[in-house]
Design a protein around this motif. Structure first.
Motif, PDB file in Angstrom:
ATOM      1  N   VAL A   1      89.049  51.446 140.747  1.00 31.03           N
ATOM      2  CA  VAL A   1      90.220  51.055 140.528  1.00 31.03           C
ATOM      3  C   VAL A   1      90.751  50.279 141.863  1.00 31.03           C
ATOM      4  CG1 VAL A   1      92.709  51.763 140.503  1.00 31.03           C
ATOM      5  CG2 VAL A   1      91.195  53.019 139.086  1.00 31.03           C
ATOM      6  N   ASP A   2      91.310  49.061 141.745  1.00 30.82           N
ATOM      7  CA  ASP A   2      91.455  48.082 142.750  1.00 30.82           C
ATOM      8  C   ASP A   2      92.096  49.058 143.829  1.00 30.82           C
ATOM      9  OD1 ASP A   2      91.810  45.757 144.170  1.00 30.82           O
ATOM     10  OD2 ASP A   2      93.563  45.476 143.362  1.00 30.82           O
ATOM     11  N   SER A   3      91.753  48.716 144.871  1.00 29.64           N
ATOM     12  CA  SER A   3      92.377  49.603 146.202  1.00 29.64           C
ATOM     13  C   SER A   3      93.881  49.502 146.240  1.00 29.64           C
ATOM     14  CB  SER A   3      91.673  49.247 147.402  1.00 29.64           C
ATOM     15  OG  SER A   3      91.652  47.777 147.642  1.00 29.64           O
ATOM     16  N   LYS A   4      94.214  48.156 146.005  1.00 31.80           N
ATOM     17  CA  LYS A   4      95.978  48.136 146.132  1.00 31.80           C
ATOM     18  C   LYS A   4      96.680  48.615 144.857  1.00 31.80           C
ATOM     19  CE  LYS A   4      96.108  43.122 144.891  1.00 31.80           C
ATOM     20  NZ  LYS A   4      94.468  43.268 144.545  1.00 31.80           N
ATOM     21  N   ASN A   5      95.894  49.169 143.919  1.00 30.91           N
ATOM     22  CA  ASN A   5      96.766  49.740 142.635  1.00 30.91           C
ATOM     23  C   ASN A   5      96.255  51.151 142.642  1.00 30.91           C
ATOM     24  OD1 ASN A   5      97.976  47.302 141.235  1.00 30.91           O
ATOM     25  ND2 ASN A   5      96.148  46.225 141.827  1.00 30.91           N
ATOM     26  N   ARG A   6      96.087  52.061 143.501  1.00 32.42           N
ATOM     27  CA  ARG A   6      95.769  53.310 143.352  1.00 32.42           C
ATOM     28  C   ARG A   6      96.861  54.282 143.179  1.00 32.42           C
ATOM     29  NH1 ARG A   6      90.378  52.678 146.933  1.00 32.42           N
ATOM     30  NH2 ARG A   6      89.027  51.362 145.301  1.00 32.42           N
ATOM     31  N   GLY A   7      96.951  55.528 142.994  1.00 28.46           N
ATOM     32  CA  GLY A   7      97.755  56.185 142.913  1.00 28.46           C
ATOM     33  C   GLY A   7      98.866  56.147 141.758  1.00 28.46           C
ATOM     34  N   GLN A   8      98.315  55.408 140.895  1.00 27.75           N
ATOM     35  CA  GLN A   8      99.318  54.955 139.590  1.00 27.75           C
ATOM     36  C   GLN A   8      98.841  55.593 138.503  1.00 27.75           C
ATOM     37  OE1 GLN A   8     100.686  50.955 139.703  1.00 27.75           O
ATOM     38  NE2 GLN A   8      99.443  50.736 141.666  1.00 27.75           N
ATOM     39  N   GLY A   9      97.844  56.346 138.620  1.00 31.11           N
ATOM     40  CA  GLY A   9      97.247  57.063 137.100  1.00 31.11           C
ATOM     41  C   GLY A   9      96.472  55.837 136.338  1.00 31.11           C
ATOM     42  N   ILE A  10      96.008  54.682 137.155  1.00 27.03           N
ATOM     43  CA  ILE A  10      95.054  54.017 136.319  1.00 27.03           C
ATOM     44  C   ILE A  10      93.928  54.321 136.055  1.00 27.03           C
ATOM     45  CG2 ILE A  10      93.928  51.744 136.442  1.00 27.03           C
ATOM     46  CD1 ILE A  10      96.522  50.701 138.151  1.00 27.03           C
ATOM     47  N   GLY A  11      93.121  55.039 137.135  1.00 30.43           N
ATOM     48  CA  GLY A  11      91.658  55.808 136.967  1.00 30.43           C
ATOM     49  C   GLY A  11      91.856  56.636 135.675  1.00 30.43           C
ATOM     50  N   GLU A  12      92.812  57.415 135.507  1.00 27.51           N
ATOM     51  CA  GLU A  12      93.008  58.347 134.357  1.00 27.51           C
ATOM     52  C   GLU A  12      92.970  57.835 132.992  1.00 27.51           C
ATOM     53  OE1 GLU A  12      95.437  61.690 134.843  1.00 27.51           O
ATOM     54  OE2 GLU A  12      95.564  61.947 132.681  1.00 27.51           O
ATOM     55  N   ARG A  13      93.839  56.844 133.056  1.00 34.33           N
ATOM     56  CA  ARG A  13      93.950  56.007 131.621  1.00 34.33           C
ATOM     57  C   ARG A  13      92.633  55.224 131.319  1.00 34.33           C
ATOM     58  NH1 ARG A  13      99.875  52.801 131.629  1.00 34.33           N
ATOM     59  NH2 ARG A  13      98.796  51.946 129.691  1.00 34.33           N
ATOM     60  N   MET A  14      91.992  54.741 132.353  1.00 37.69           N
ATOM     61  CA  MET A  14      90.589  54.178 132.231  1.00 37.69           C
ATOM     62  C   MET A  14      89.522  55.107 131.446  1.00 37.69           C
ATOM     63  SD  MET A  14      90.087  51.946 135.735  1.00 37.69           S
ATOM     64  CE  MET A  14      88.440  51.867 135.366  1.00 37.69           C
ATOM     65  N   MET A  15      89.465  56.433 132.092  1.00 41.99           N
ATOM     66  CA  MET A  15      88.694  57.522 131.765  1.00 41.99           C
ATOM     67  C   MET A  15      89.009  57.849 130.263  1.00 41.99           C
ATOM     68  SD  MET A  15      86.284  57.489 133.757  1.00 41.99           S
ATOM     69  CE  MET A  15      85.550  59.138 133.040  1.00 41.99           C
ATOM     70  N   ARG A  16      90.287  58.071 129.977  1.00 41.73           N
ATOM     71  CA  ARG A  16      90.747  58.469 128.627  1.00 41.73           C
ATOM     72  C   ARG A  16      90.360  57.459 127.618  1.00 41.73           C
ATOM     73  NH1 ARG A  16      92.712  63.259 129.377  1.00 41.73           N
ATOM     74  NH2 ARG A  16      93.864  63.848 131.150  1.00 41.73           N
ATOM     75  N   TRP A  17      90.497  56.304 127.967  1.00 41.93           N
ATOM     76  CA  TRP A  17      89.990  54.909 127.180  1.00 41.93           C
ATOM     77  C   TRP A  17      88.555  55.158 127.032  1.00 41.93           C
ATOM     78  CZ3 TRP A  17      86.636  50.950 126.692  1.00 41.93           C
ATOM     79  CH2 TRP A  17      86.960  50.080 125.771  1.00 41.93           C
ATOM     80  N   ALA A  18      88.017  55.406 127.972  1.00 42.93           N
ATOM     81  CA  ALA A  18      86.355  55.435 127.978  1.00 42.93           C
ATOM     82  C   ALA A  18      85.923  56.581 126.998  1.00 42.93           C
ATOM     83  CB  ALA A  18      85.711  55.664 129.297  1.00 42.93           C
ATOM     84  N   ILE A  19      86.608  57.906 127.044  1.00 43.58           N
ATOM     85  CA  ILE A  19      86.460  58.725 126.232  1.00 43.58           C
ATOM     86  C   ILE A  19      86.371  58.457 124.917  1.00 43.58           C
ATOM     87  CG2 ILE A  19      87.182  61.349 125.764  1.00 43.58           C
ATOM     88  CD1 ILE A  19      87.490  61.525 128.744  1.00 43.58           C
ATOM     89  N   GLU A  20      87.558  58.070 124.595  1.00 45.25           N
ATOM     90  CA  GLU A  20      87.884  57.406 123.017  1.00 45.25           C
ATOM     91  C   GLU A  20      86.785  56.630 122.450  1.00 45.25           C
ATOM     92  OE1 GLU A  20      90.031  59.056 121.153  1.00 45.25           O
ATOM     93  OE2 GLU A  20      90.324  60.010 122.995  1.00 45.25           O
ATOM     94  N   ARG A  21      86.424  55.600 123.349  1.00 45.41           N
ATOM     95  CA  ARG A  21      85.444  54.706 123.000  1.00 45.41           C
ATOM     96  C   ARG A  21      84.273  55.328 122.801  1.00 45.41           C
ATOM     97  NH1 ARG A  21      84.096  50.697 120.303  1.00 45.41           N
ATOM     98  NH2 ARG A  21      82.565  49.373 121.100  1.00 45.41           N
ATOM     99  N   ALA A  22      83.851  56.394 123.635  1.00 45.55           N
ATOM    100  CA  ALA A  22      82.459  57.040 123.523  1.00 45.55           C
ATOM    101  C   ALA A  22      82.591  57.811 121.980  1.00 45.55           C
ATOM    102  CB  ALA A  22      82.261  58.006 124.421  1.00 45.55           C
ATOM    103  N   LYS A  23      83.592  58.332 121.731  1.00 46.77           N
ATOM    104  CA  LYS A  23      83.770  59.070 120.450  1.00 46.77           C
ATOM    105  C   LYS A  23      83.613  58.181 119.319  1.00 46.77           C
ATOM    106  CE  LYS A  23      86.749  62.839 121.893  1.00 46.77           C
ATOM    107  NZ  LYS A  23      88.195  63.259 122.024  1.00 46.77           N
ATOM    108  N   GLU A  24      84.167  57.032 119.259  1.00 42.94           N
ATOM    109  CA  GLU A  24      84.097  55.962 118.402  1.00 42.94           C
ATOM    110  C   GLU A  24      82.712  55.618 117.959  1.00 42.94           C
ATOM    111  OE1 GLU A  24      87.775  52.982 119.276  1.00 42.94           O
ATOM    112  OE2 GLU A  24      86.049  51.956 119.277  1.00 42.94           O
ATOM    113  N   LYS A  25      81.930  55.744 119.139  1.00 42.30           N
ATOM    114  CA  LYS A  25      80.719  55.075 119.172  1.00 42.30           C
ATOM    115  C   LYS A  25      79.920  56.317 118.647  1.00 42.30           C
ATOM    116  CE  LYS A  25      78.903  51.559 120.578  1.00 42.30           C
ATOM    117  NZ  LYS A  25      78.479  50.451 120.207  1.00 42.30           N
ATOM    118  N   GLY A  26      80.391  57.565 118.352  1.00 41.81           N
ATOM    119  CA  GLY A  26      79.638  58.722 117.695  1.00 41.81           C
ATOM    120  C   GLY A  26      78.856  59.278 118.993  1.00 41.81           C
ATOM    121  N   CYS A  27      79.400  59.268 119.988  1.00 42.93           N
ATOM    122  CA  CYS A  27      78.595  60.151 121.100  1.00 42.93           C
ATOM    123  C   CYS A  27      78.953  61.563 121.191  1.00 42.93           C
ATOM    124  CB  CYS A  27      79.027  59.455 122.668  1.00 42.93           C
ATOM    125  SG  CYS A  27      78.339  57.833 122.927  1.00 42.93           S
TER     126      CYS A  27
END
Lengths: 182, 182
Positions: free
Chosen positions: A121-147
């Motif tokens: 997460v870009d250093s000047k944009n931390r502490g806003q929950g962006i990392g969590e949203r990225m990981m939740r998106w990644a988890i959904e994407r992995a499920k979509e791919k059948g992982c």
């Protein structure tokens, strides 16, 4: 905050390298230069051509520039009308990146795995929950791919990251070992 | 001991699954049945079709069956003469397996990584240095593919494996975290 997740394109590469270099570990091993070293471009093209690898960027967009691709709805506004005759202000900004790798595997009864690497997460944009949203998106994407599982390794020194991933449900099950070859 | 390393073929699959199941962790998660569950065959075909994934088997061969493919020399014998008129006794036996994944990556200046997973030496063939020979082969293979590093994760419970990899030069640098998706 409207965040669009999409595959990186070549124009994103300098910003991606900047983000990788802006880190207490990455600062020692990346070369954020203009022009970028050719090895970055080569790697980008390889990832781009590989259906089992996705280099994902998270882009924050001002409401007026959010289109259908983000999955977000513009409630109560008619975008075309609101911007009739205007050039919409483009205020998009890359706020994060990660690489997803999908690995077919015999173990776990032939269960495909997703690996997430280079999460930043870009250093000047931390502490806003962006990392969590990225990981939740990644988890959904992995499920979509059948992982069947998602895995990652994180440097033993990144203790904040360990707690972050644990909050998302990851378990500290493995030791990650590395050997330099060059 | 003559060991041949080669890409697995479909006929090796039952033996591969047997090896994965013959393990204190694998025993709980694999299904070594006849016929094999279709999910194993599907995964095999995906690996086989992916240039960035290699499922490698280590096959021990009796000296009389060793051909050029192993890279071994039959010193001081003329094989054709020695076996003239005979059907050579085929005594090859799968003694180990592993999966190699080559991942293009932006980080480390666009350095490709090799990951080794599902490393197994057949239980009745341990203590003969087969695992070490497999890993040394894997390291050479990763260099051939231009990888800058090799990485692996090993369950925290496999303490013998940690020492084994450390002896080969791997460093305990990372925490490996996993999330089940199904």
């Amino acid at each position: 905050m409207n965040i669009l997740f999409r595959n990186a394109n070549l124009k994103d590469l300098p910003e991606i390298v900047r983000m990788l270099a802006d880190d207490f570990l990455g600062g020692q091993r990346e070369r954020y230069e203009d022009p970028l070293p050719e090895s970055y471009v080569r790697a980008f093209r390889e990832i781009d051509a590989d259906p089992n690898n996705e280099l994902i960027v998270a882009v924050r967009q001002a409401a007026s520039t959010v289109g259908d691709a983000s999955g977000a709805q513009l409630k109560g506004t008619d975008r075309d009308e609101a911007h009739a005759g205007e050039t919409p202000a483009v205020q998009s900004e890359m706020v994060g990146m990660m690489q997803l790798t999908f690995t077919p595997s015999i173990s776990f009864q032939g269960g495909k795995r997703a690996t997430v690497e280079s999460v930043r997460v870009d250093s000047k944009n931390r502490g806003q929950g962006i990392g969590e949203r990225m990981m939740r998106w990644a988890i959904e994407r992995a499920k979509e791919k059948g992982c069947v599982s998602m895995q990652l390794t994180t440097n033993l020194e990144r203790t904040d990251a360990h707690r972050f991933y644990e909050r998302l449900g990851f378990s500290r099950s493995h030791l990650g070992m590395k050997l330099k070859l060059q």
